[in-house]
Enzyme design. Structure first.
Site, PDB file in Angstrom:
ATOM      1  N   GLY B  40      87.792  67.769  41.030  1.00  0.00           N
ATOM      2  CA  GLY B  40      87.094  69.032  41.236  1.00  0.00           C
ATOM      3  C   GLY B  40      86.648  69.515  39.880  1.00  0.00           C
ATOM      4  O   GLY B  40      87.225  69.133  38.871  1.00  0.00           O
ATOM      5  N   GLY B  45      90.822  75.053  40.903  1.00  0.00           N
ATOM      6  CA  GLY B  45      92.148  75.284  41.466  1.00  0.00           C
ATOM      7  C   GLY B  45      93.062  74.073  41.412  1.00  0.00           C
ATOM      8  O   GLY B  45      94.140  74.098  42.002  1.00  0.00           O
ATOM      9  N   LYS B  46      92.642  73.025  40.696  1.00  0.00           N
ATOM     10  CA  LYS B  46      93.463  71.815  40.632  1.00  0.00           C
ATOM     11  C   LYS B  46      94.824  72.090  39.991  1.00  0.00           C
ATOM     12  O   LYS B  46      95.859  71.723  40.535  1.00  0.00           O
ATOM     13  CB  LYS B  46      92.764  70.726  39.802  1.00  0.00           C
ATOM     14  CG  LYS B  46      91.386  70.347  40.273  1.00  0.00           C
ATOM     15  CD  LYS B  46      90.834  69.198  39.451  1.00  0.00           C
ATOM     16  CE  LYS B  46      90.668  69.516  37.981  1.00  0.00           C
ATOM     17  NZ  LYS B  46      89.533  70.344  37.628  1.00  0.00           N
ATOM     18  N   GLU B 171      95.526  65.515  33.812  1.00  0.00           N
ATOM     19  CA  GLU B 171      94.658  64.899  32.803  1.00  0.00           C
ATOM     20  C   GLU B 171      95.459  64.233  31.685  1.00  0.00           C
ATOM     21  O   GLU B 171      95.375  64.636  30.530  1.00  0.00           O
ATOM     22  CB  GLU B 171      93.715  65.938  32.225  1.00  0.00           C
ATOM     23  CG  GLU B 171      92.808  66.513  33.299  1.00  0.00           C
ATOM     24  CD  GLU B 171      91.717  67.372  32.711  1.00  0.00           C
ATOM     25  OE1 GLU B 171      91.155  66.960  31.689  1.00  0.00           O
ATOM     26  OE2 GLU B 171      91.432  68.436  33.273  1.00  0.00           O
TER      27      GLU B 171
END
Lengths: 262, 288
Positions: B40, B45-46, B171
């Site tokens: 996203g 909102g991840k 990430e």
């Protein structure tokens, strides 16, 4: 907790020059001590609460935000109440006494603290931190011939203000990361709690050092050579609203002096 | 261990002018043993979703079921430690969480917090350091003397040392060089296939999603807008563009080749798939 926070907005109060608001707030805190009877305190309260709708702040939100300080105020008020001597003695138990003078003093202290907190909260709610830093620089400028490093102070102030939210984010992030590694913040005895802070503080200091390093390099790379001889991007300017504010404060002072009883 | 979201919504600072939506009515299940990717654009909102996976954030509405623990808006913050051991979380730039005097002690910090004896934890730390590819002589060094890539490995080892059954990665390869990136992604894939670790990966690298993930969740504006296998999610290039996302490089290349007369039974996700589909059409042998 809203003390010290800024709510973006475009109200007449937001549009005032930050210098007016900062000096006005100091001045207001000064004249709070002029008030010394019910009429003057009522007047001050009416005026302060009257500023809230003008600043587009809802009373309920405001009261909830300053609620956290209530214990500090209550503590001071209780000290005044029980330890002031003189006047008519109404109640006594051991070395605790409640006297007529104590009650009056306690109520006055309560009013003063509440008014001061309201005024300063209103200041920070409606003024951008950077605006306040500019105002401080502008106000301190007369001290420059006295070798006070005004521009450096202002620079440090604005950098500090700019990094408050960044460091807050970093704190939350580090707390979460350590929580995920099994640290319990805010539980156990005082020694255990202090120990739990180490995995939070060391990474924070380390990242503050590296941020300072990076920032200094980036500033030099962009040609920063110290405060002297710089021009300004955010220029402060007084408008009609500032004149109105000053007139209001003068009128308030006169009215307070007149209504004051000796 | 499954993690199930049931009508989960989350609002930041509810009841103030600073209120902001984090999640809107999210319903999904992250299955135990699966490699799930969450994609996203920034601010979709991840990361908020991630912090619900080990109850760092609690939903403002709905429930999150983690294994057999049900987290509701009123769940007490105490007694969540056992849960946090099960769900290991590697945050963005995890090297900023290092603080101990030596690498070994930093890696052992997590296990010790969960009650492991210091010498046992130290042995486990050494073993985990080897697992993430750190040479033994680094164990006694200060974590602040290491390079960025090595610090990242130490931080990840600190999480892996807790032996979680779910590994959440936000990430993990951001800011690393291509070699470091490749090594880390290979490590996670190995942990997933060899040790059956459930992996939840947040990433902007669609190639990583295509290469490794089995299940993809697409977030936009705090809502879960699509979920499925990488093939399903990456099939529609226009839809992805609408949600500020892109297809993996190989899928894009296959699309460009298809426009010039090549034929693909299904859009290839990985380089191997692309080569396999191209070789017979070019009259060559099957790629091996």
């Amino acid at each position: 907790m809203i003390l010290g926070r800024y709510i973006p907005g475009d109200s007449p109060i937001h549009r005032l020059d930050p210098r007016t608001k900062l000096l006005g707030c100091f001045y207001y805190i000064g004249i709070v001590f002029l008030a010394n009877n019910w009429i003057t305190y009522a007047l001050m309260f009416a005026l302060t609460l009257g500023l809230l709708p003008l600043a587009h702040v809802r009373l309920g939100f405001f009261l909830r935000g300053v609620r956290a300080i209530i214990y500090l105020i209550l503590f001071t008020v209780l000290l005044q109440l029980f330890f002031t001597t003189g006047g008519h003695v109404w109640w006594q138990w051991g070395w605790l006494t409640v006297t007529s003078k104590g009650v009056v003093n306690a109520v006055y202290i309560l009013c003063r603290l509440v008014l001061i907190i309201f005024a300063s909260t209103l200041l920070t709610l409606t003024t951008q931190p950077l605006g306040l830093a500019d105002a401080v620089e502008s106000i301190l400028k007369p001290l420059k011939p006295l070798h006070v490093p005004v521009t450096e102070l202002a620079l440090m102030l604005s950098i500090a203000l700019r990094f408050v939210p960044t460091l807050m984010d970093q704190t939350t992030k580090t707390m979460n990361a350590q929580r995920a590694r099994g640290v319990d913040f805010g539980s156990g005895g005082p020694i255990k709690q202090l120990k739990a802070i180490v995995p939070l503080f060391i990474p924070l200091f380390v990242s503050a050092f590296s941020m300072a390093d990076d920032l200094a390099t980036a500033m030099e790379a962009r040609g920063f050579r110290g405060g002297d001889g710089r021009t300004r991007y955010r220029a402060l300017a007084y408008h009609r609203g500032d004149a109105v504010a000053v007139v209001l404060l003068v009128v308030l002072t006169v009215v307070l002096i007149v209504l004051r009883t000796h | 261990m499954d993690i199930t979201f049931n009508h989960v919504s989350f609002t930041y600072q509810p009841g103030t002018p600073f209120a902001g939506t984090g999640l809107r009515d999210v319903n999904t299940t992250i299955h135990g043993g699966e490699y799930t990717a969450i994609v996203g654009h920034t601010g979709s909102g991840k990361s908020t979703l991630l912090q619900h996976l080990n109850a760092l954030l609690k939903p403002t509405a709905g429930t999150v079921t983690i294994g057999d623990r049900v987290i509701t808006p009123t769940t007490n913050n105490k007694h969540l430690r056992a849960l946090r051991q099960q769900v290991g979380m590697v945050f963005q730039f995890p090297e900023s969480q290092l603080f101990e005097s030596t690498v070994q002690r930093d890696i052992a910090f997590g296990p010790e917090n969960f009650g492991m004896a210091p010498d046992e934890a130290a042995a486990l730390a050494a073993e985990t350091a080897r697992l993430v590819g750190l040479p033994d002589d680094l164990l006694t060094r200060s974590p602040f003397d290491l390079s960025g890539g090595q610090m990242r490995r130490v931080a990840i080892a600190g999480v892996l040392a807790m032996r979680p059954s779910v590994l959440v990665l936000d990430e993990p390869t951001a800011g690393l060089d291509p070699a470091g990136r490749r090594d880390l992604m290979a490590l996670f894939a190995r942990l997933h296939t060899e040790e059956g670790l459930t992996i939840v990966l947040v990433t902007h690298q669609m190639d990583d999603v295509a290469n490794f993930a089995e299940h993809v969740l697409v977030m936009d504006g705090g809502a879960l807008v699509r979920e499925g296998t990488p093939r399903e999610v990456f099939a529609d290039a226009a839809w992805l563009r609408d949600h500020s996302l892109a297809q993996p490089t190989t899928t894009r290349m296959a699309g460009a080749l298809a426009a010039r007369g090549f034929h693909f039974d299904q859009p290839p996700l990985t380089l191997d798939e692309l080569a396999d589909a191209l070789a017979p059409q070019l009259g060559g042998h099957t790629h091996e």
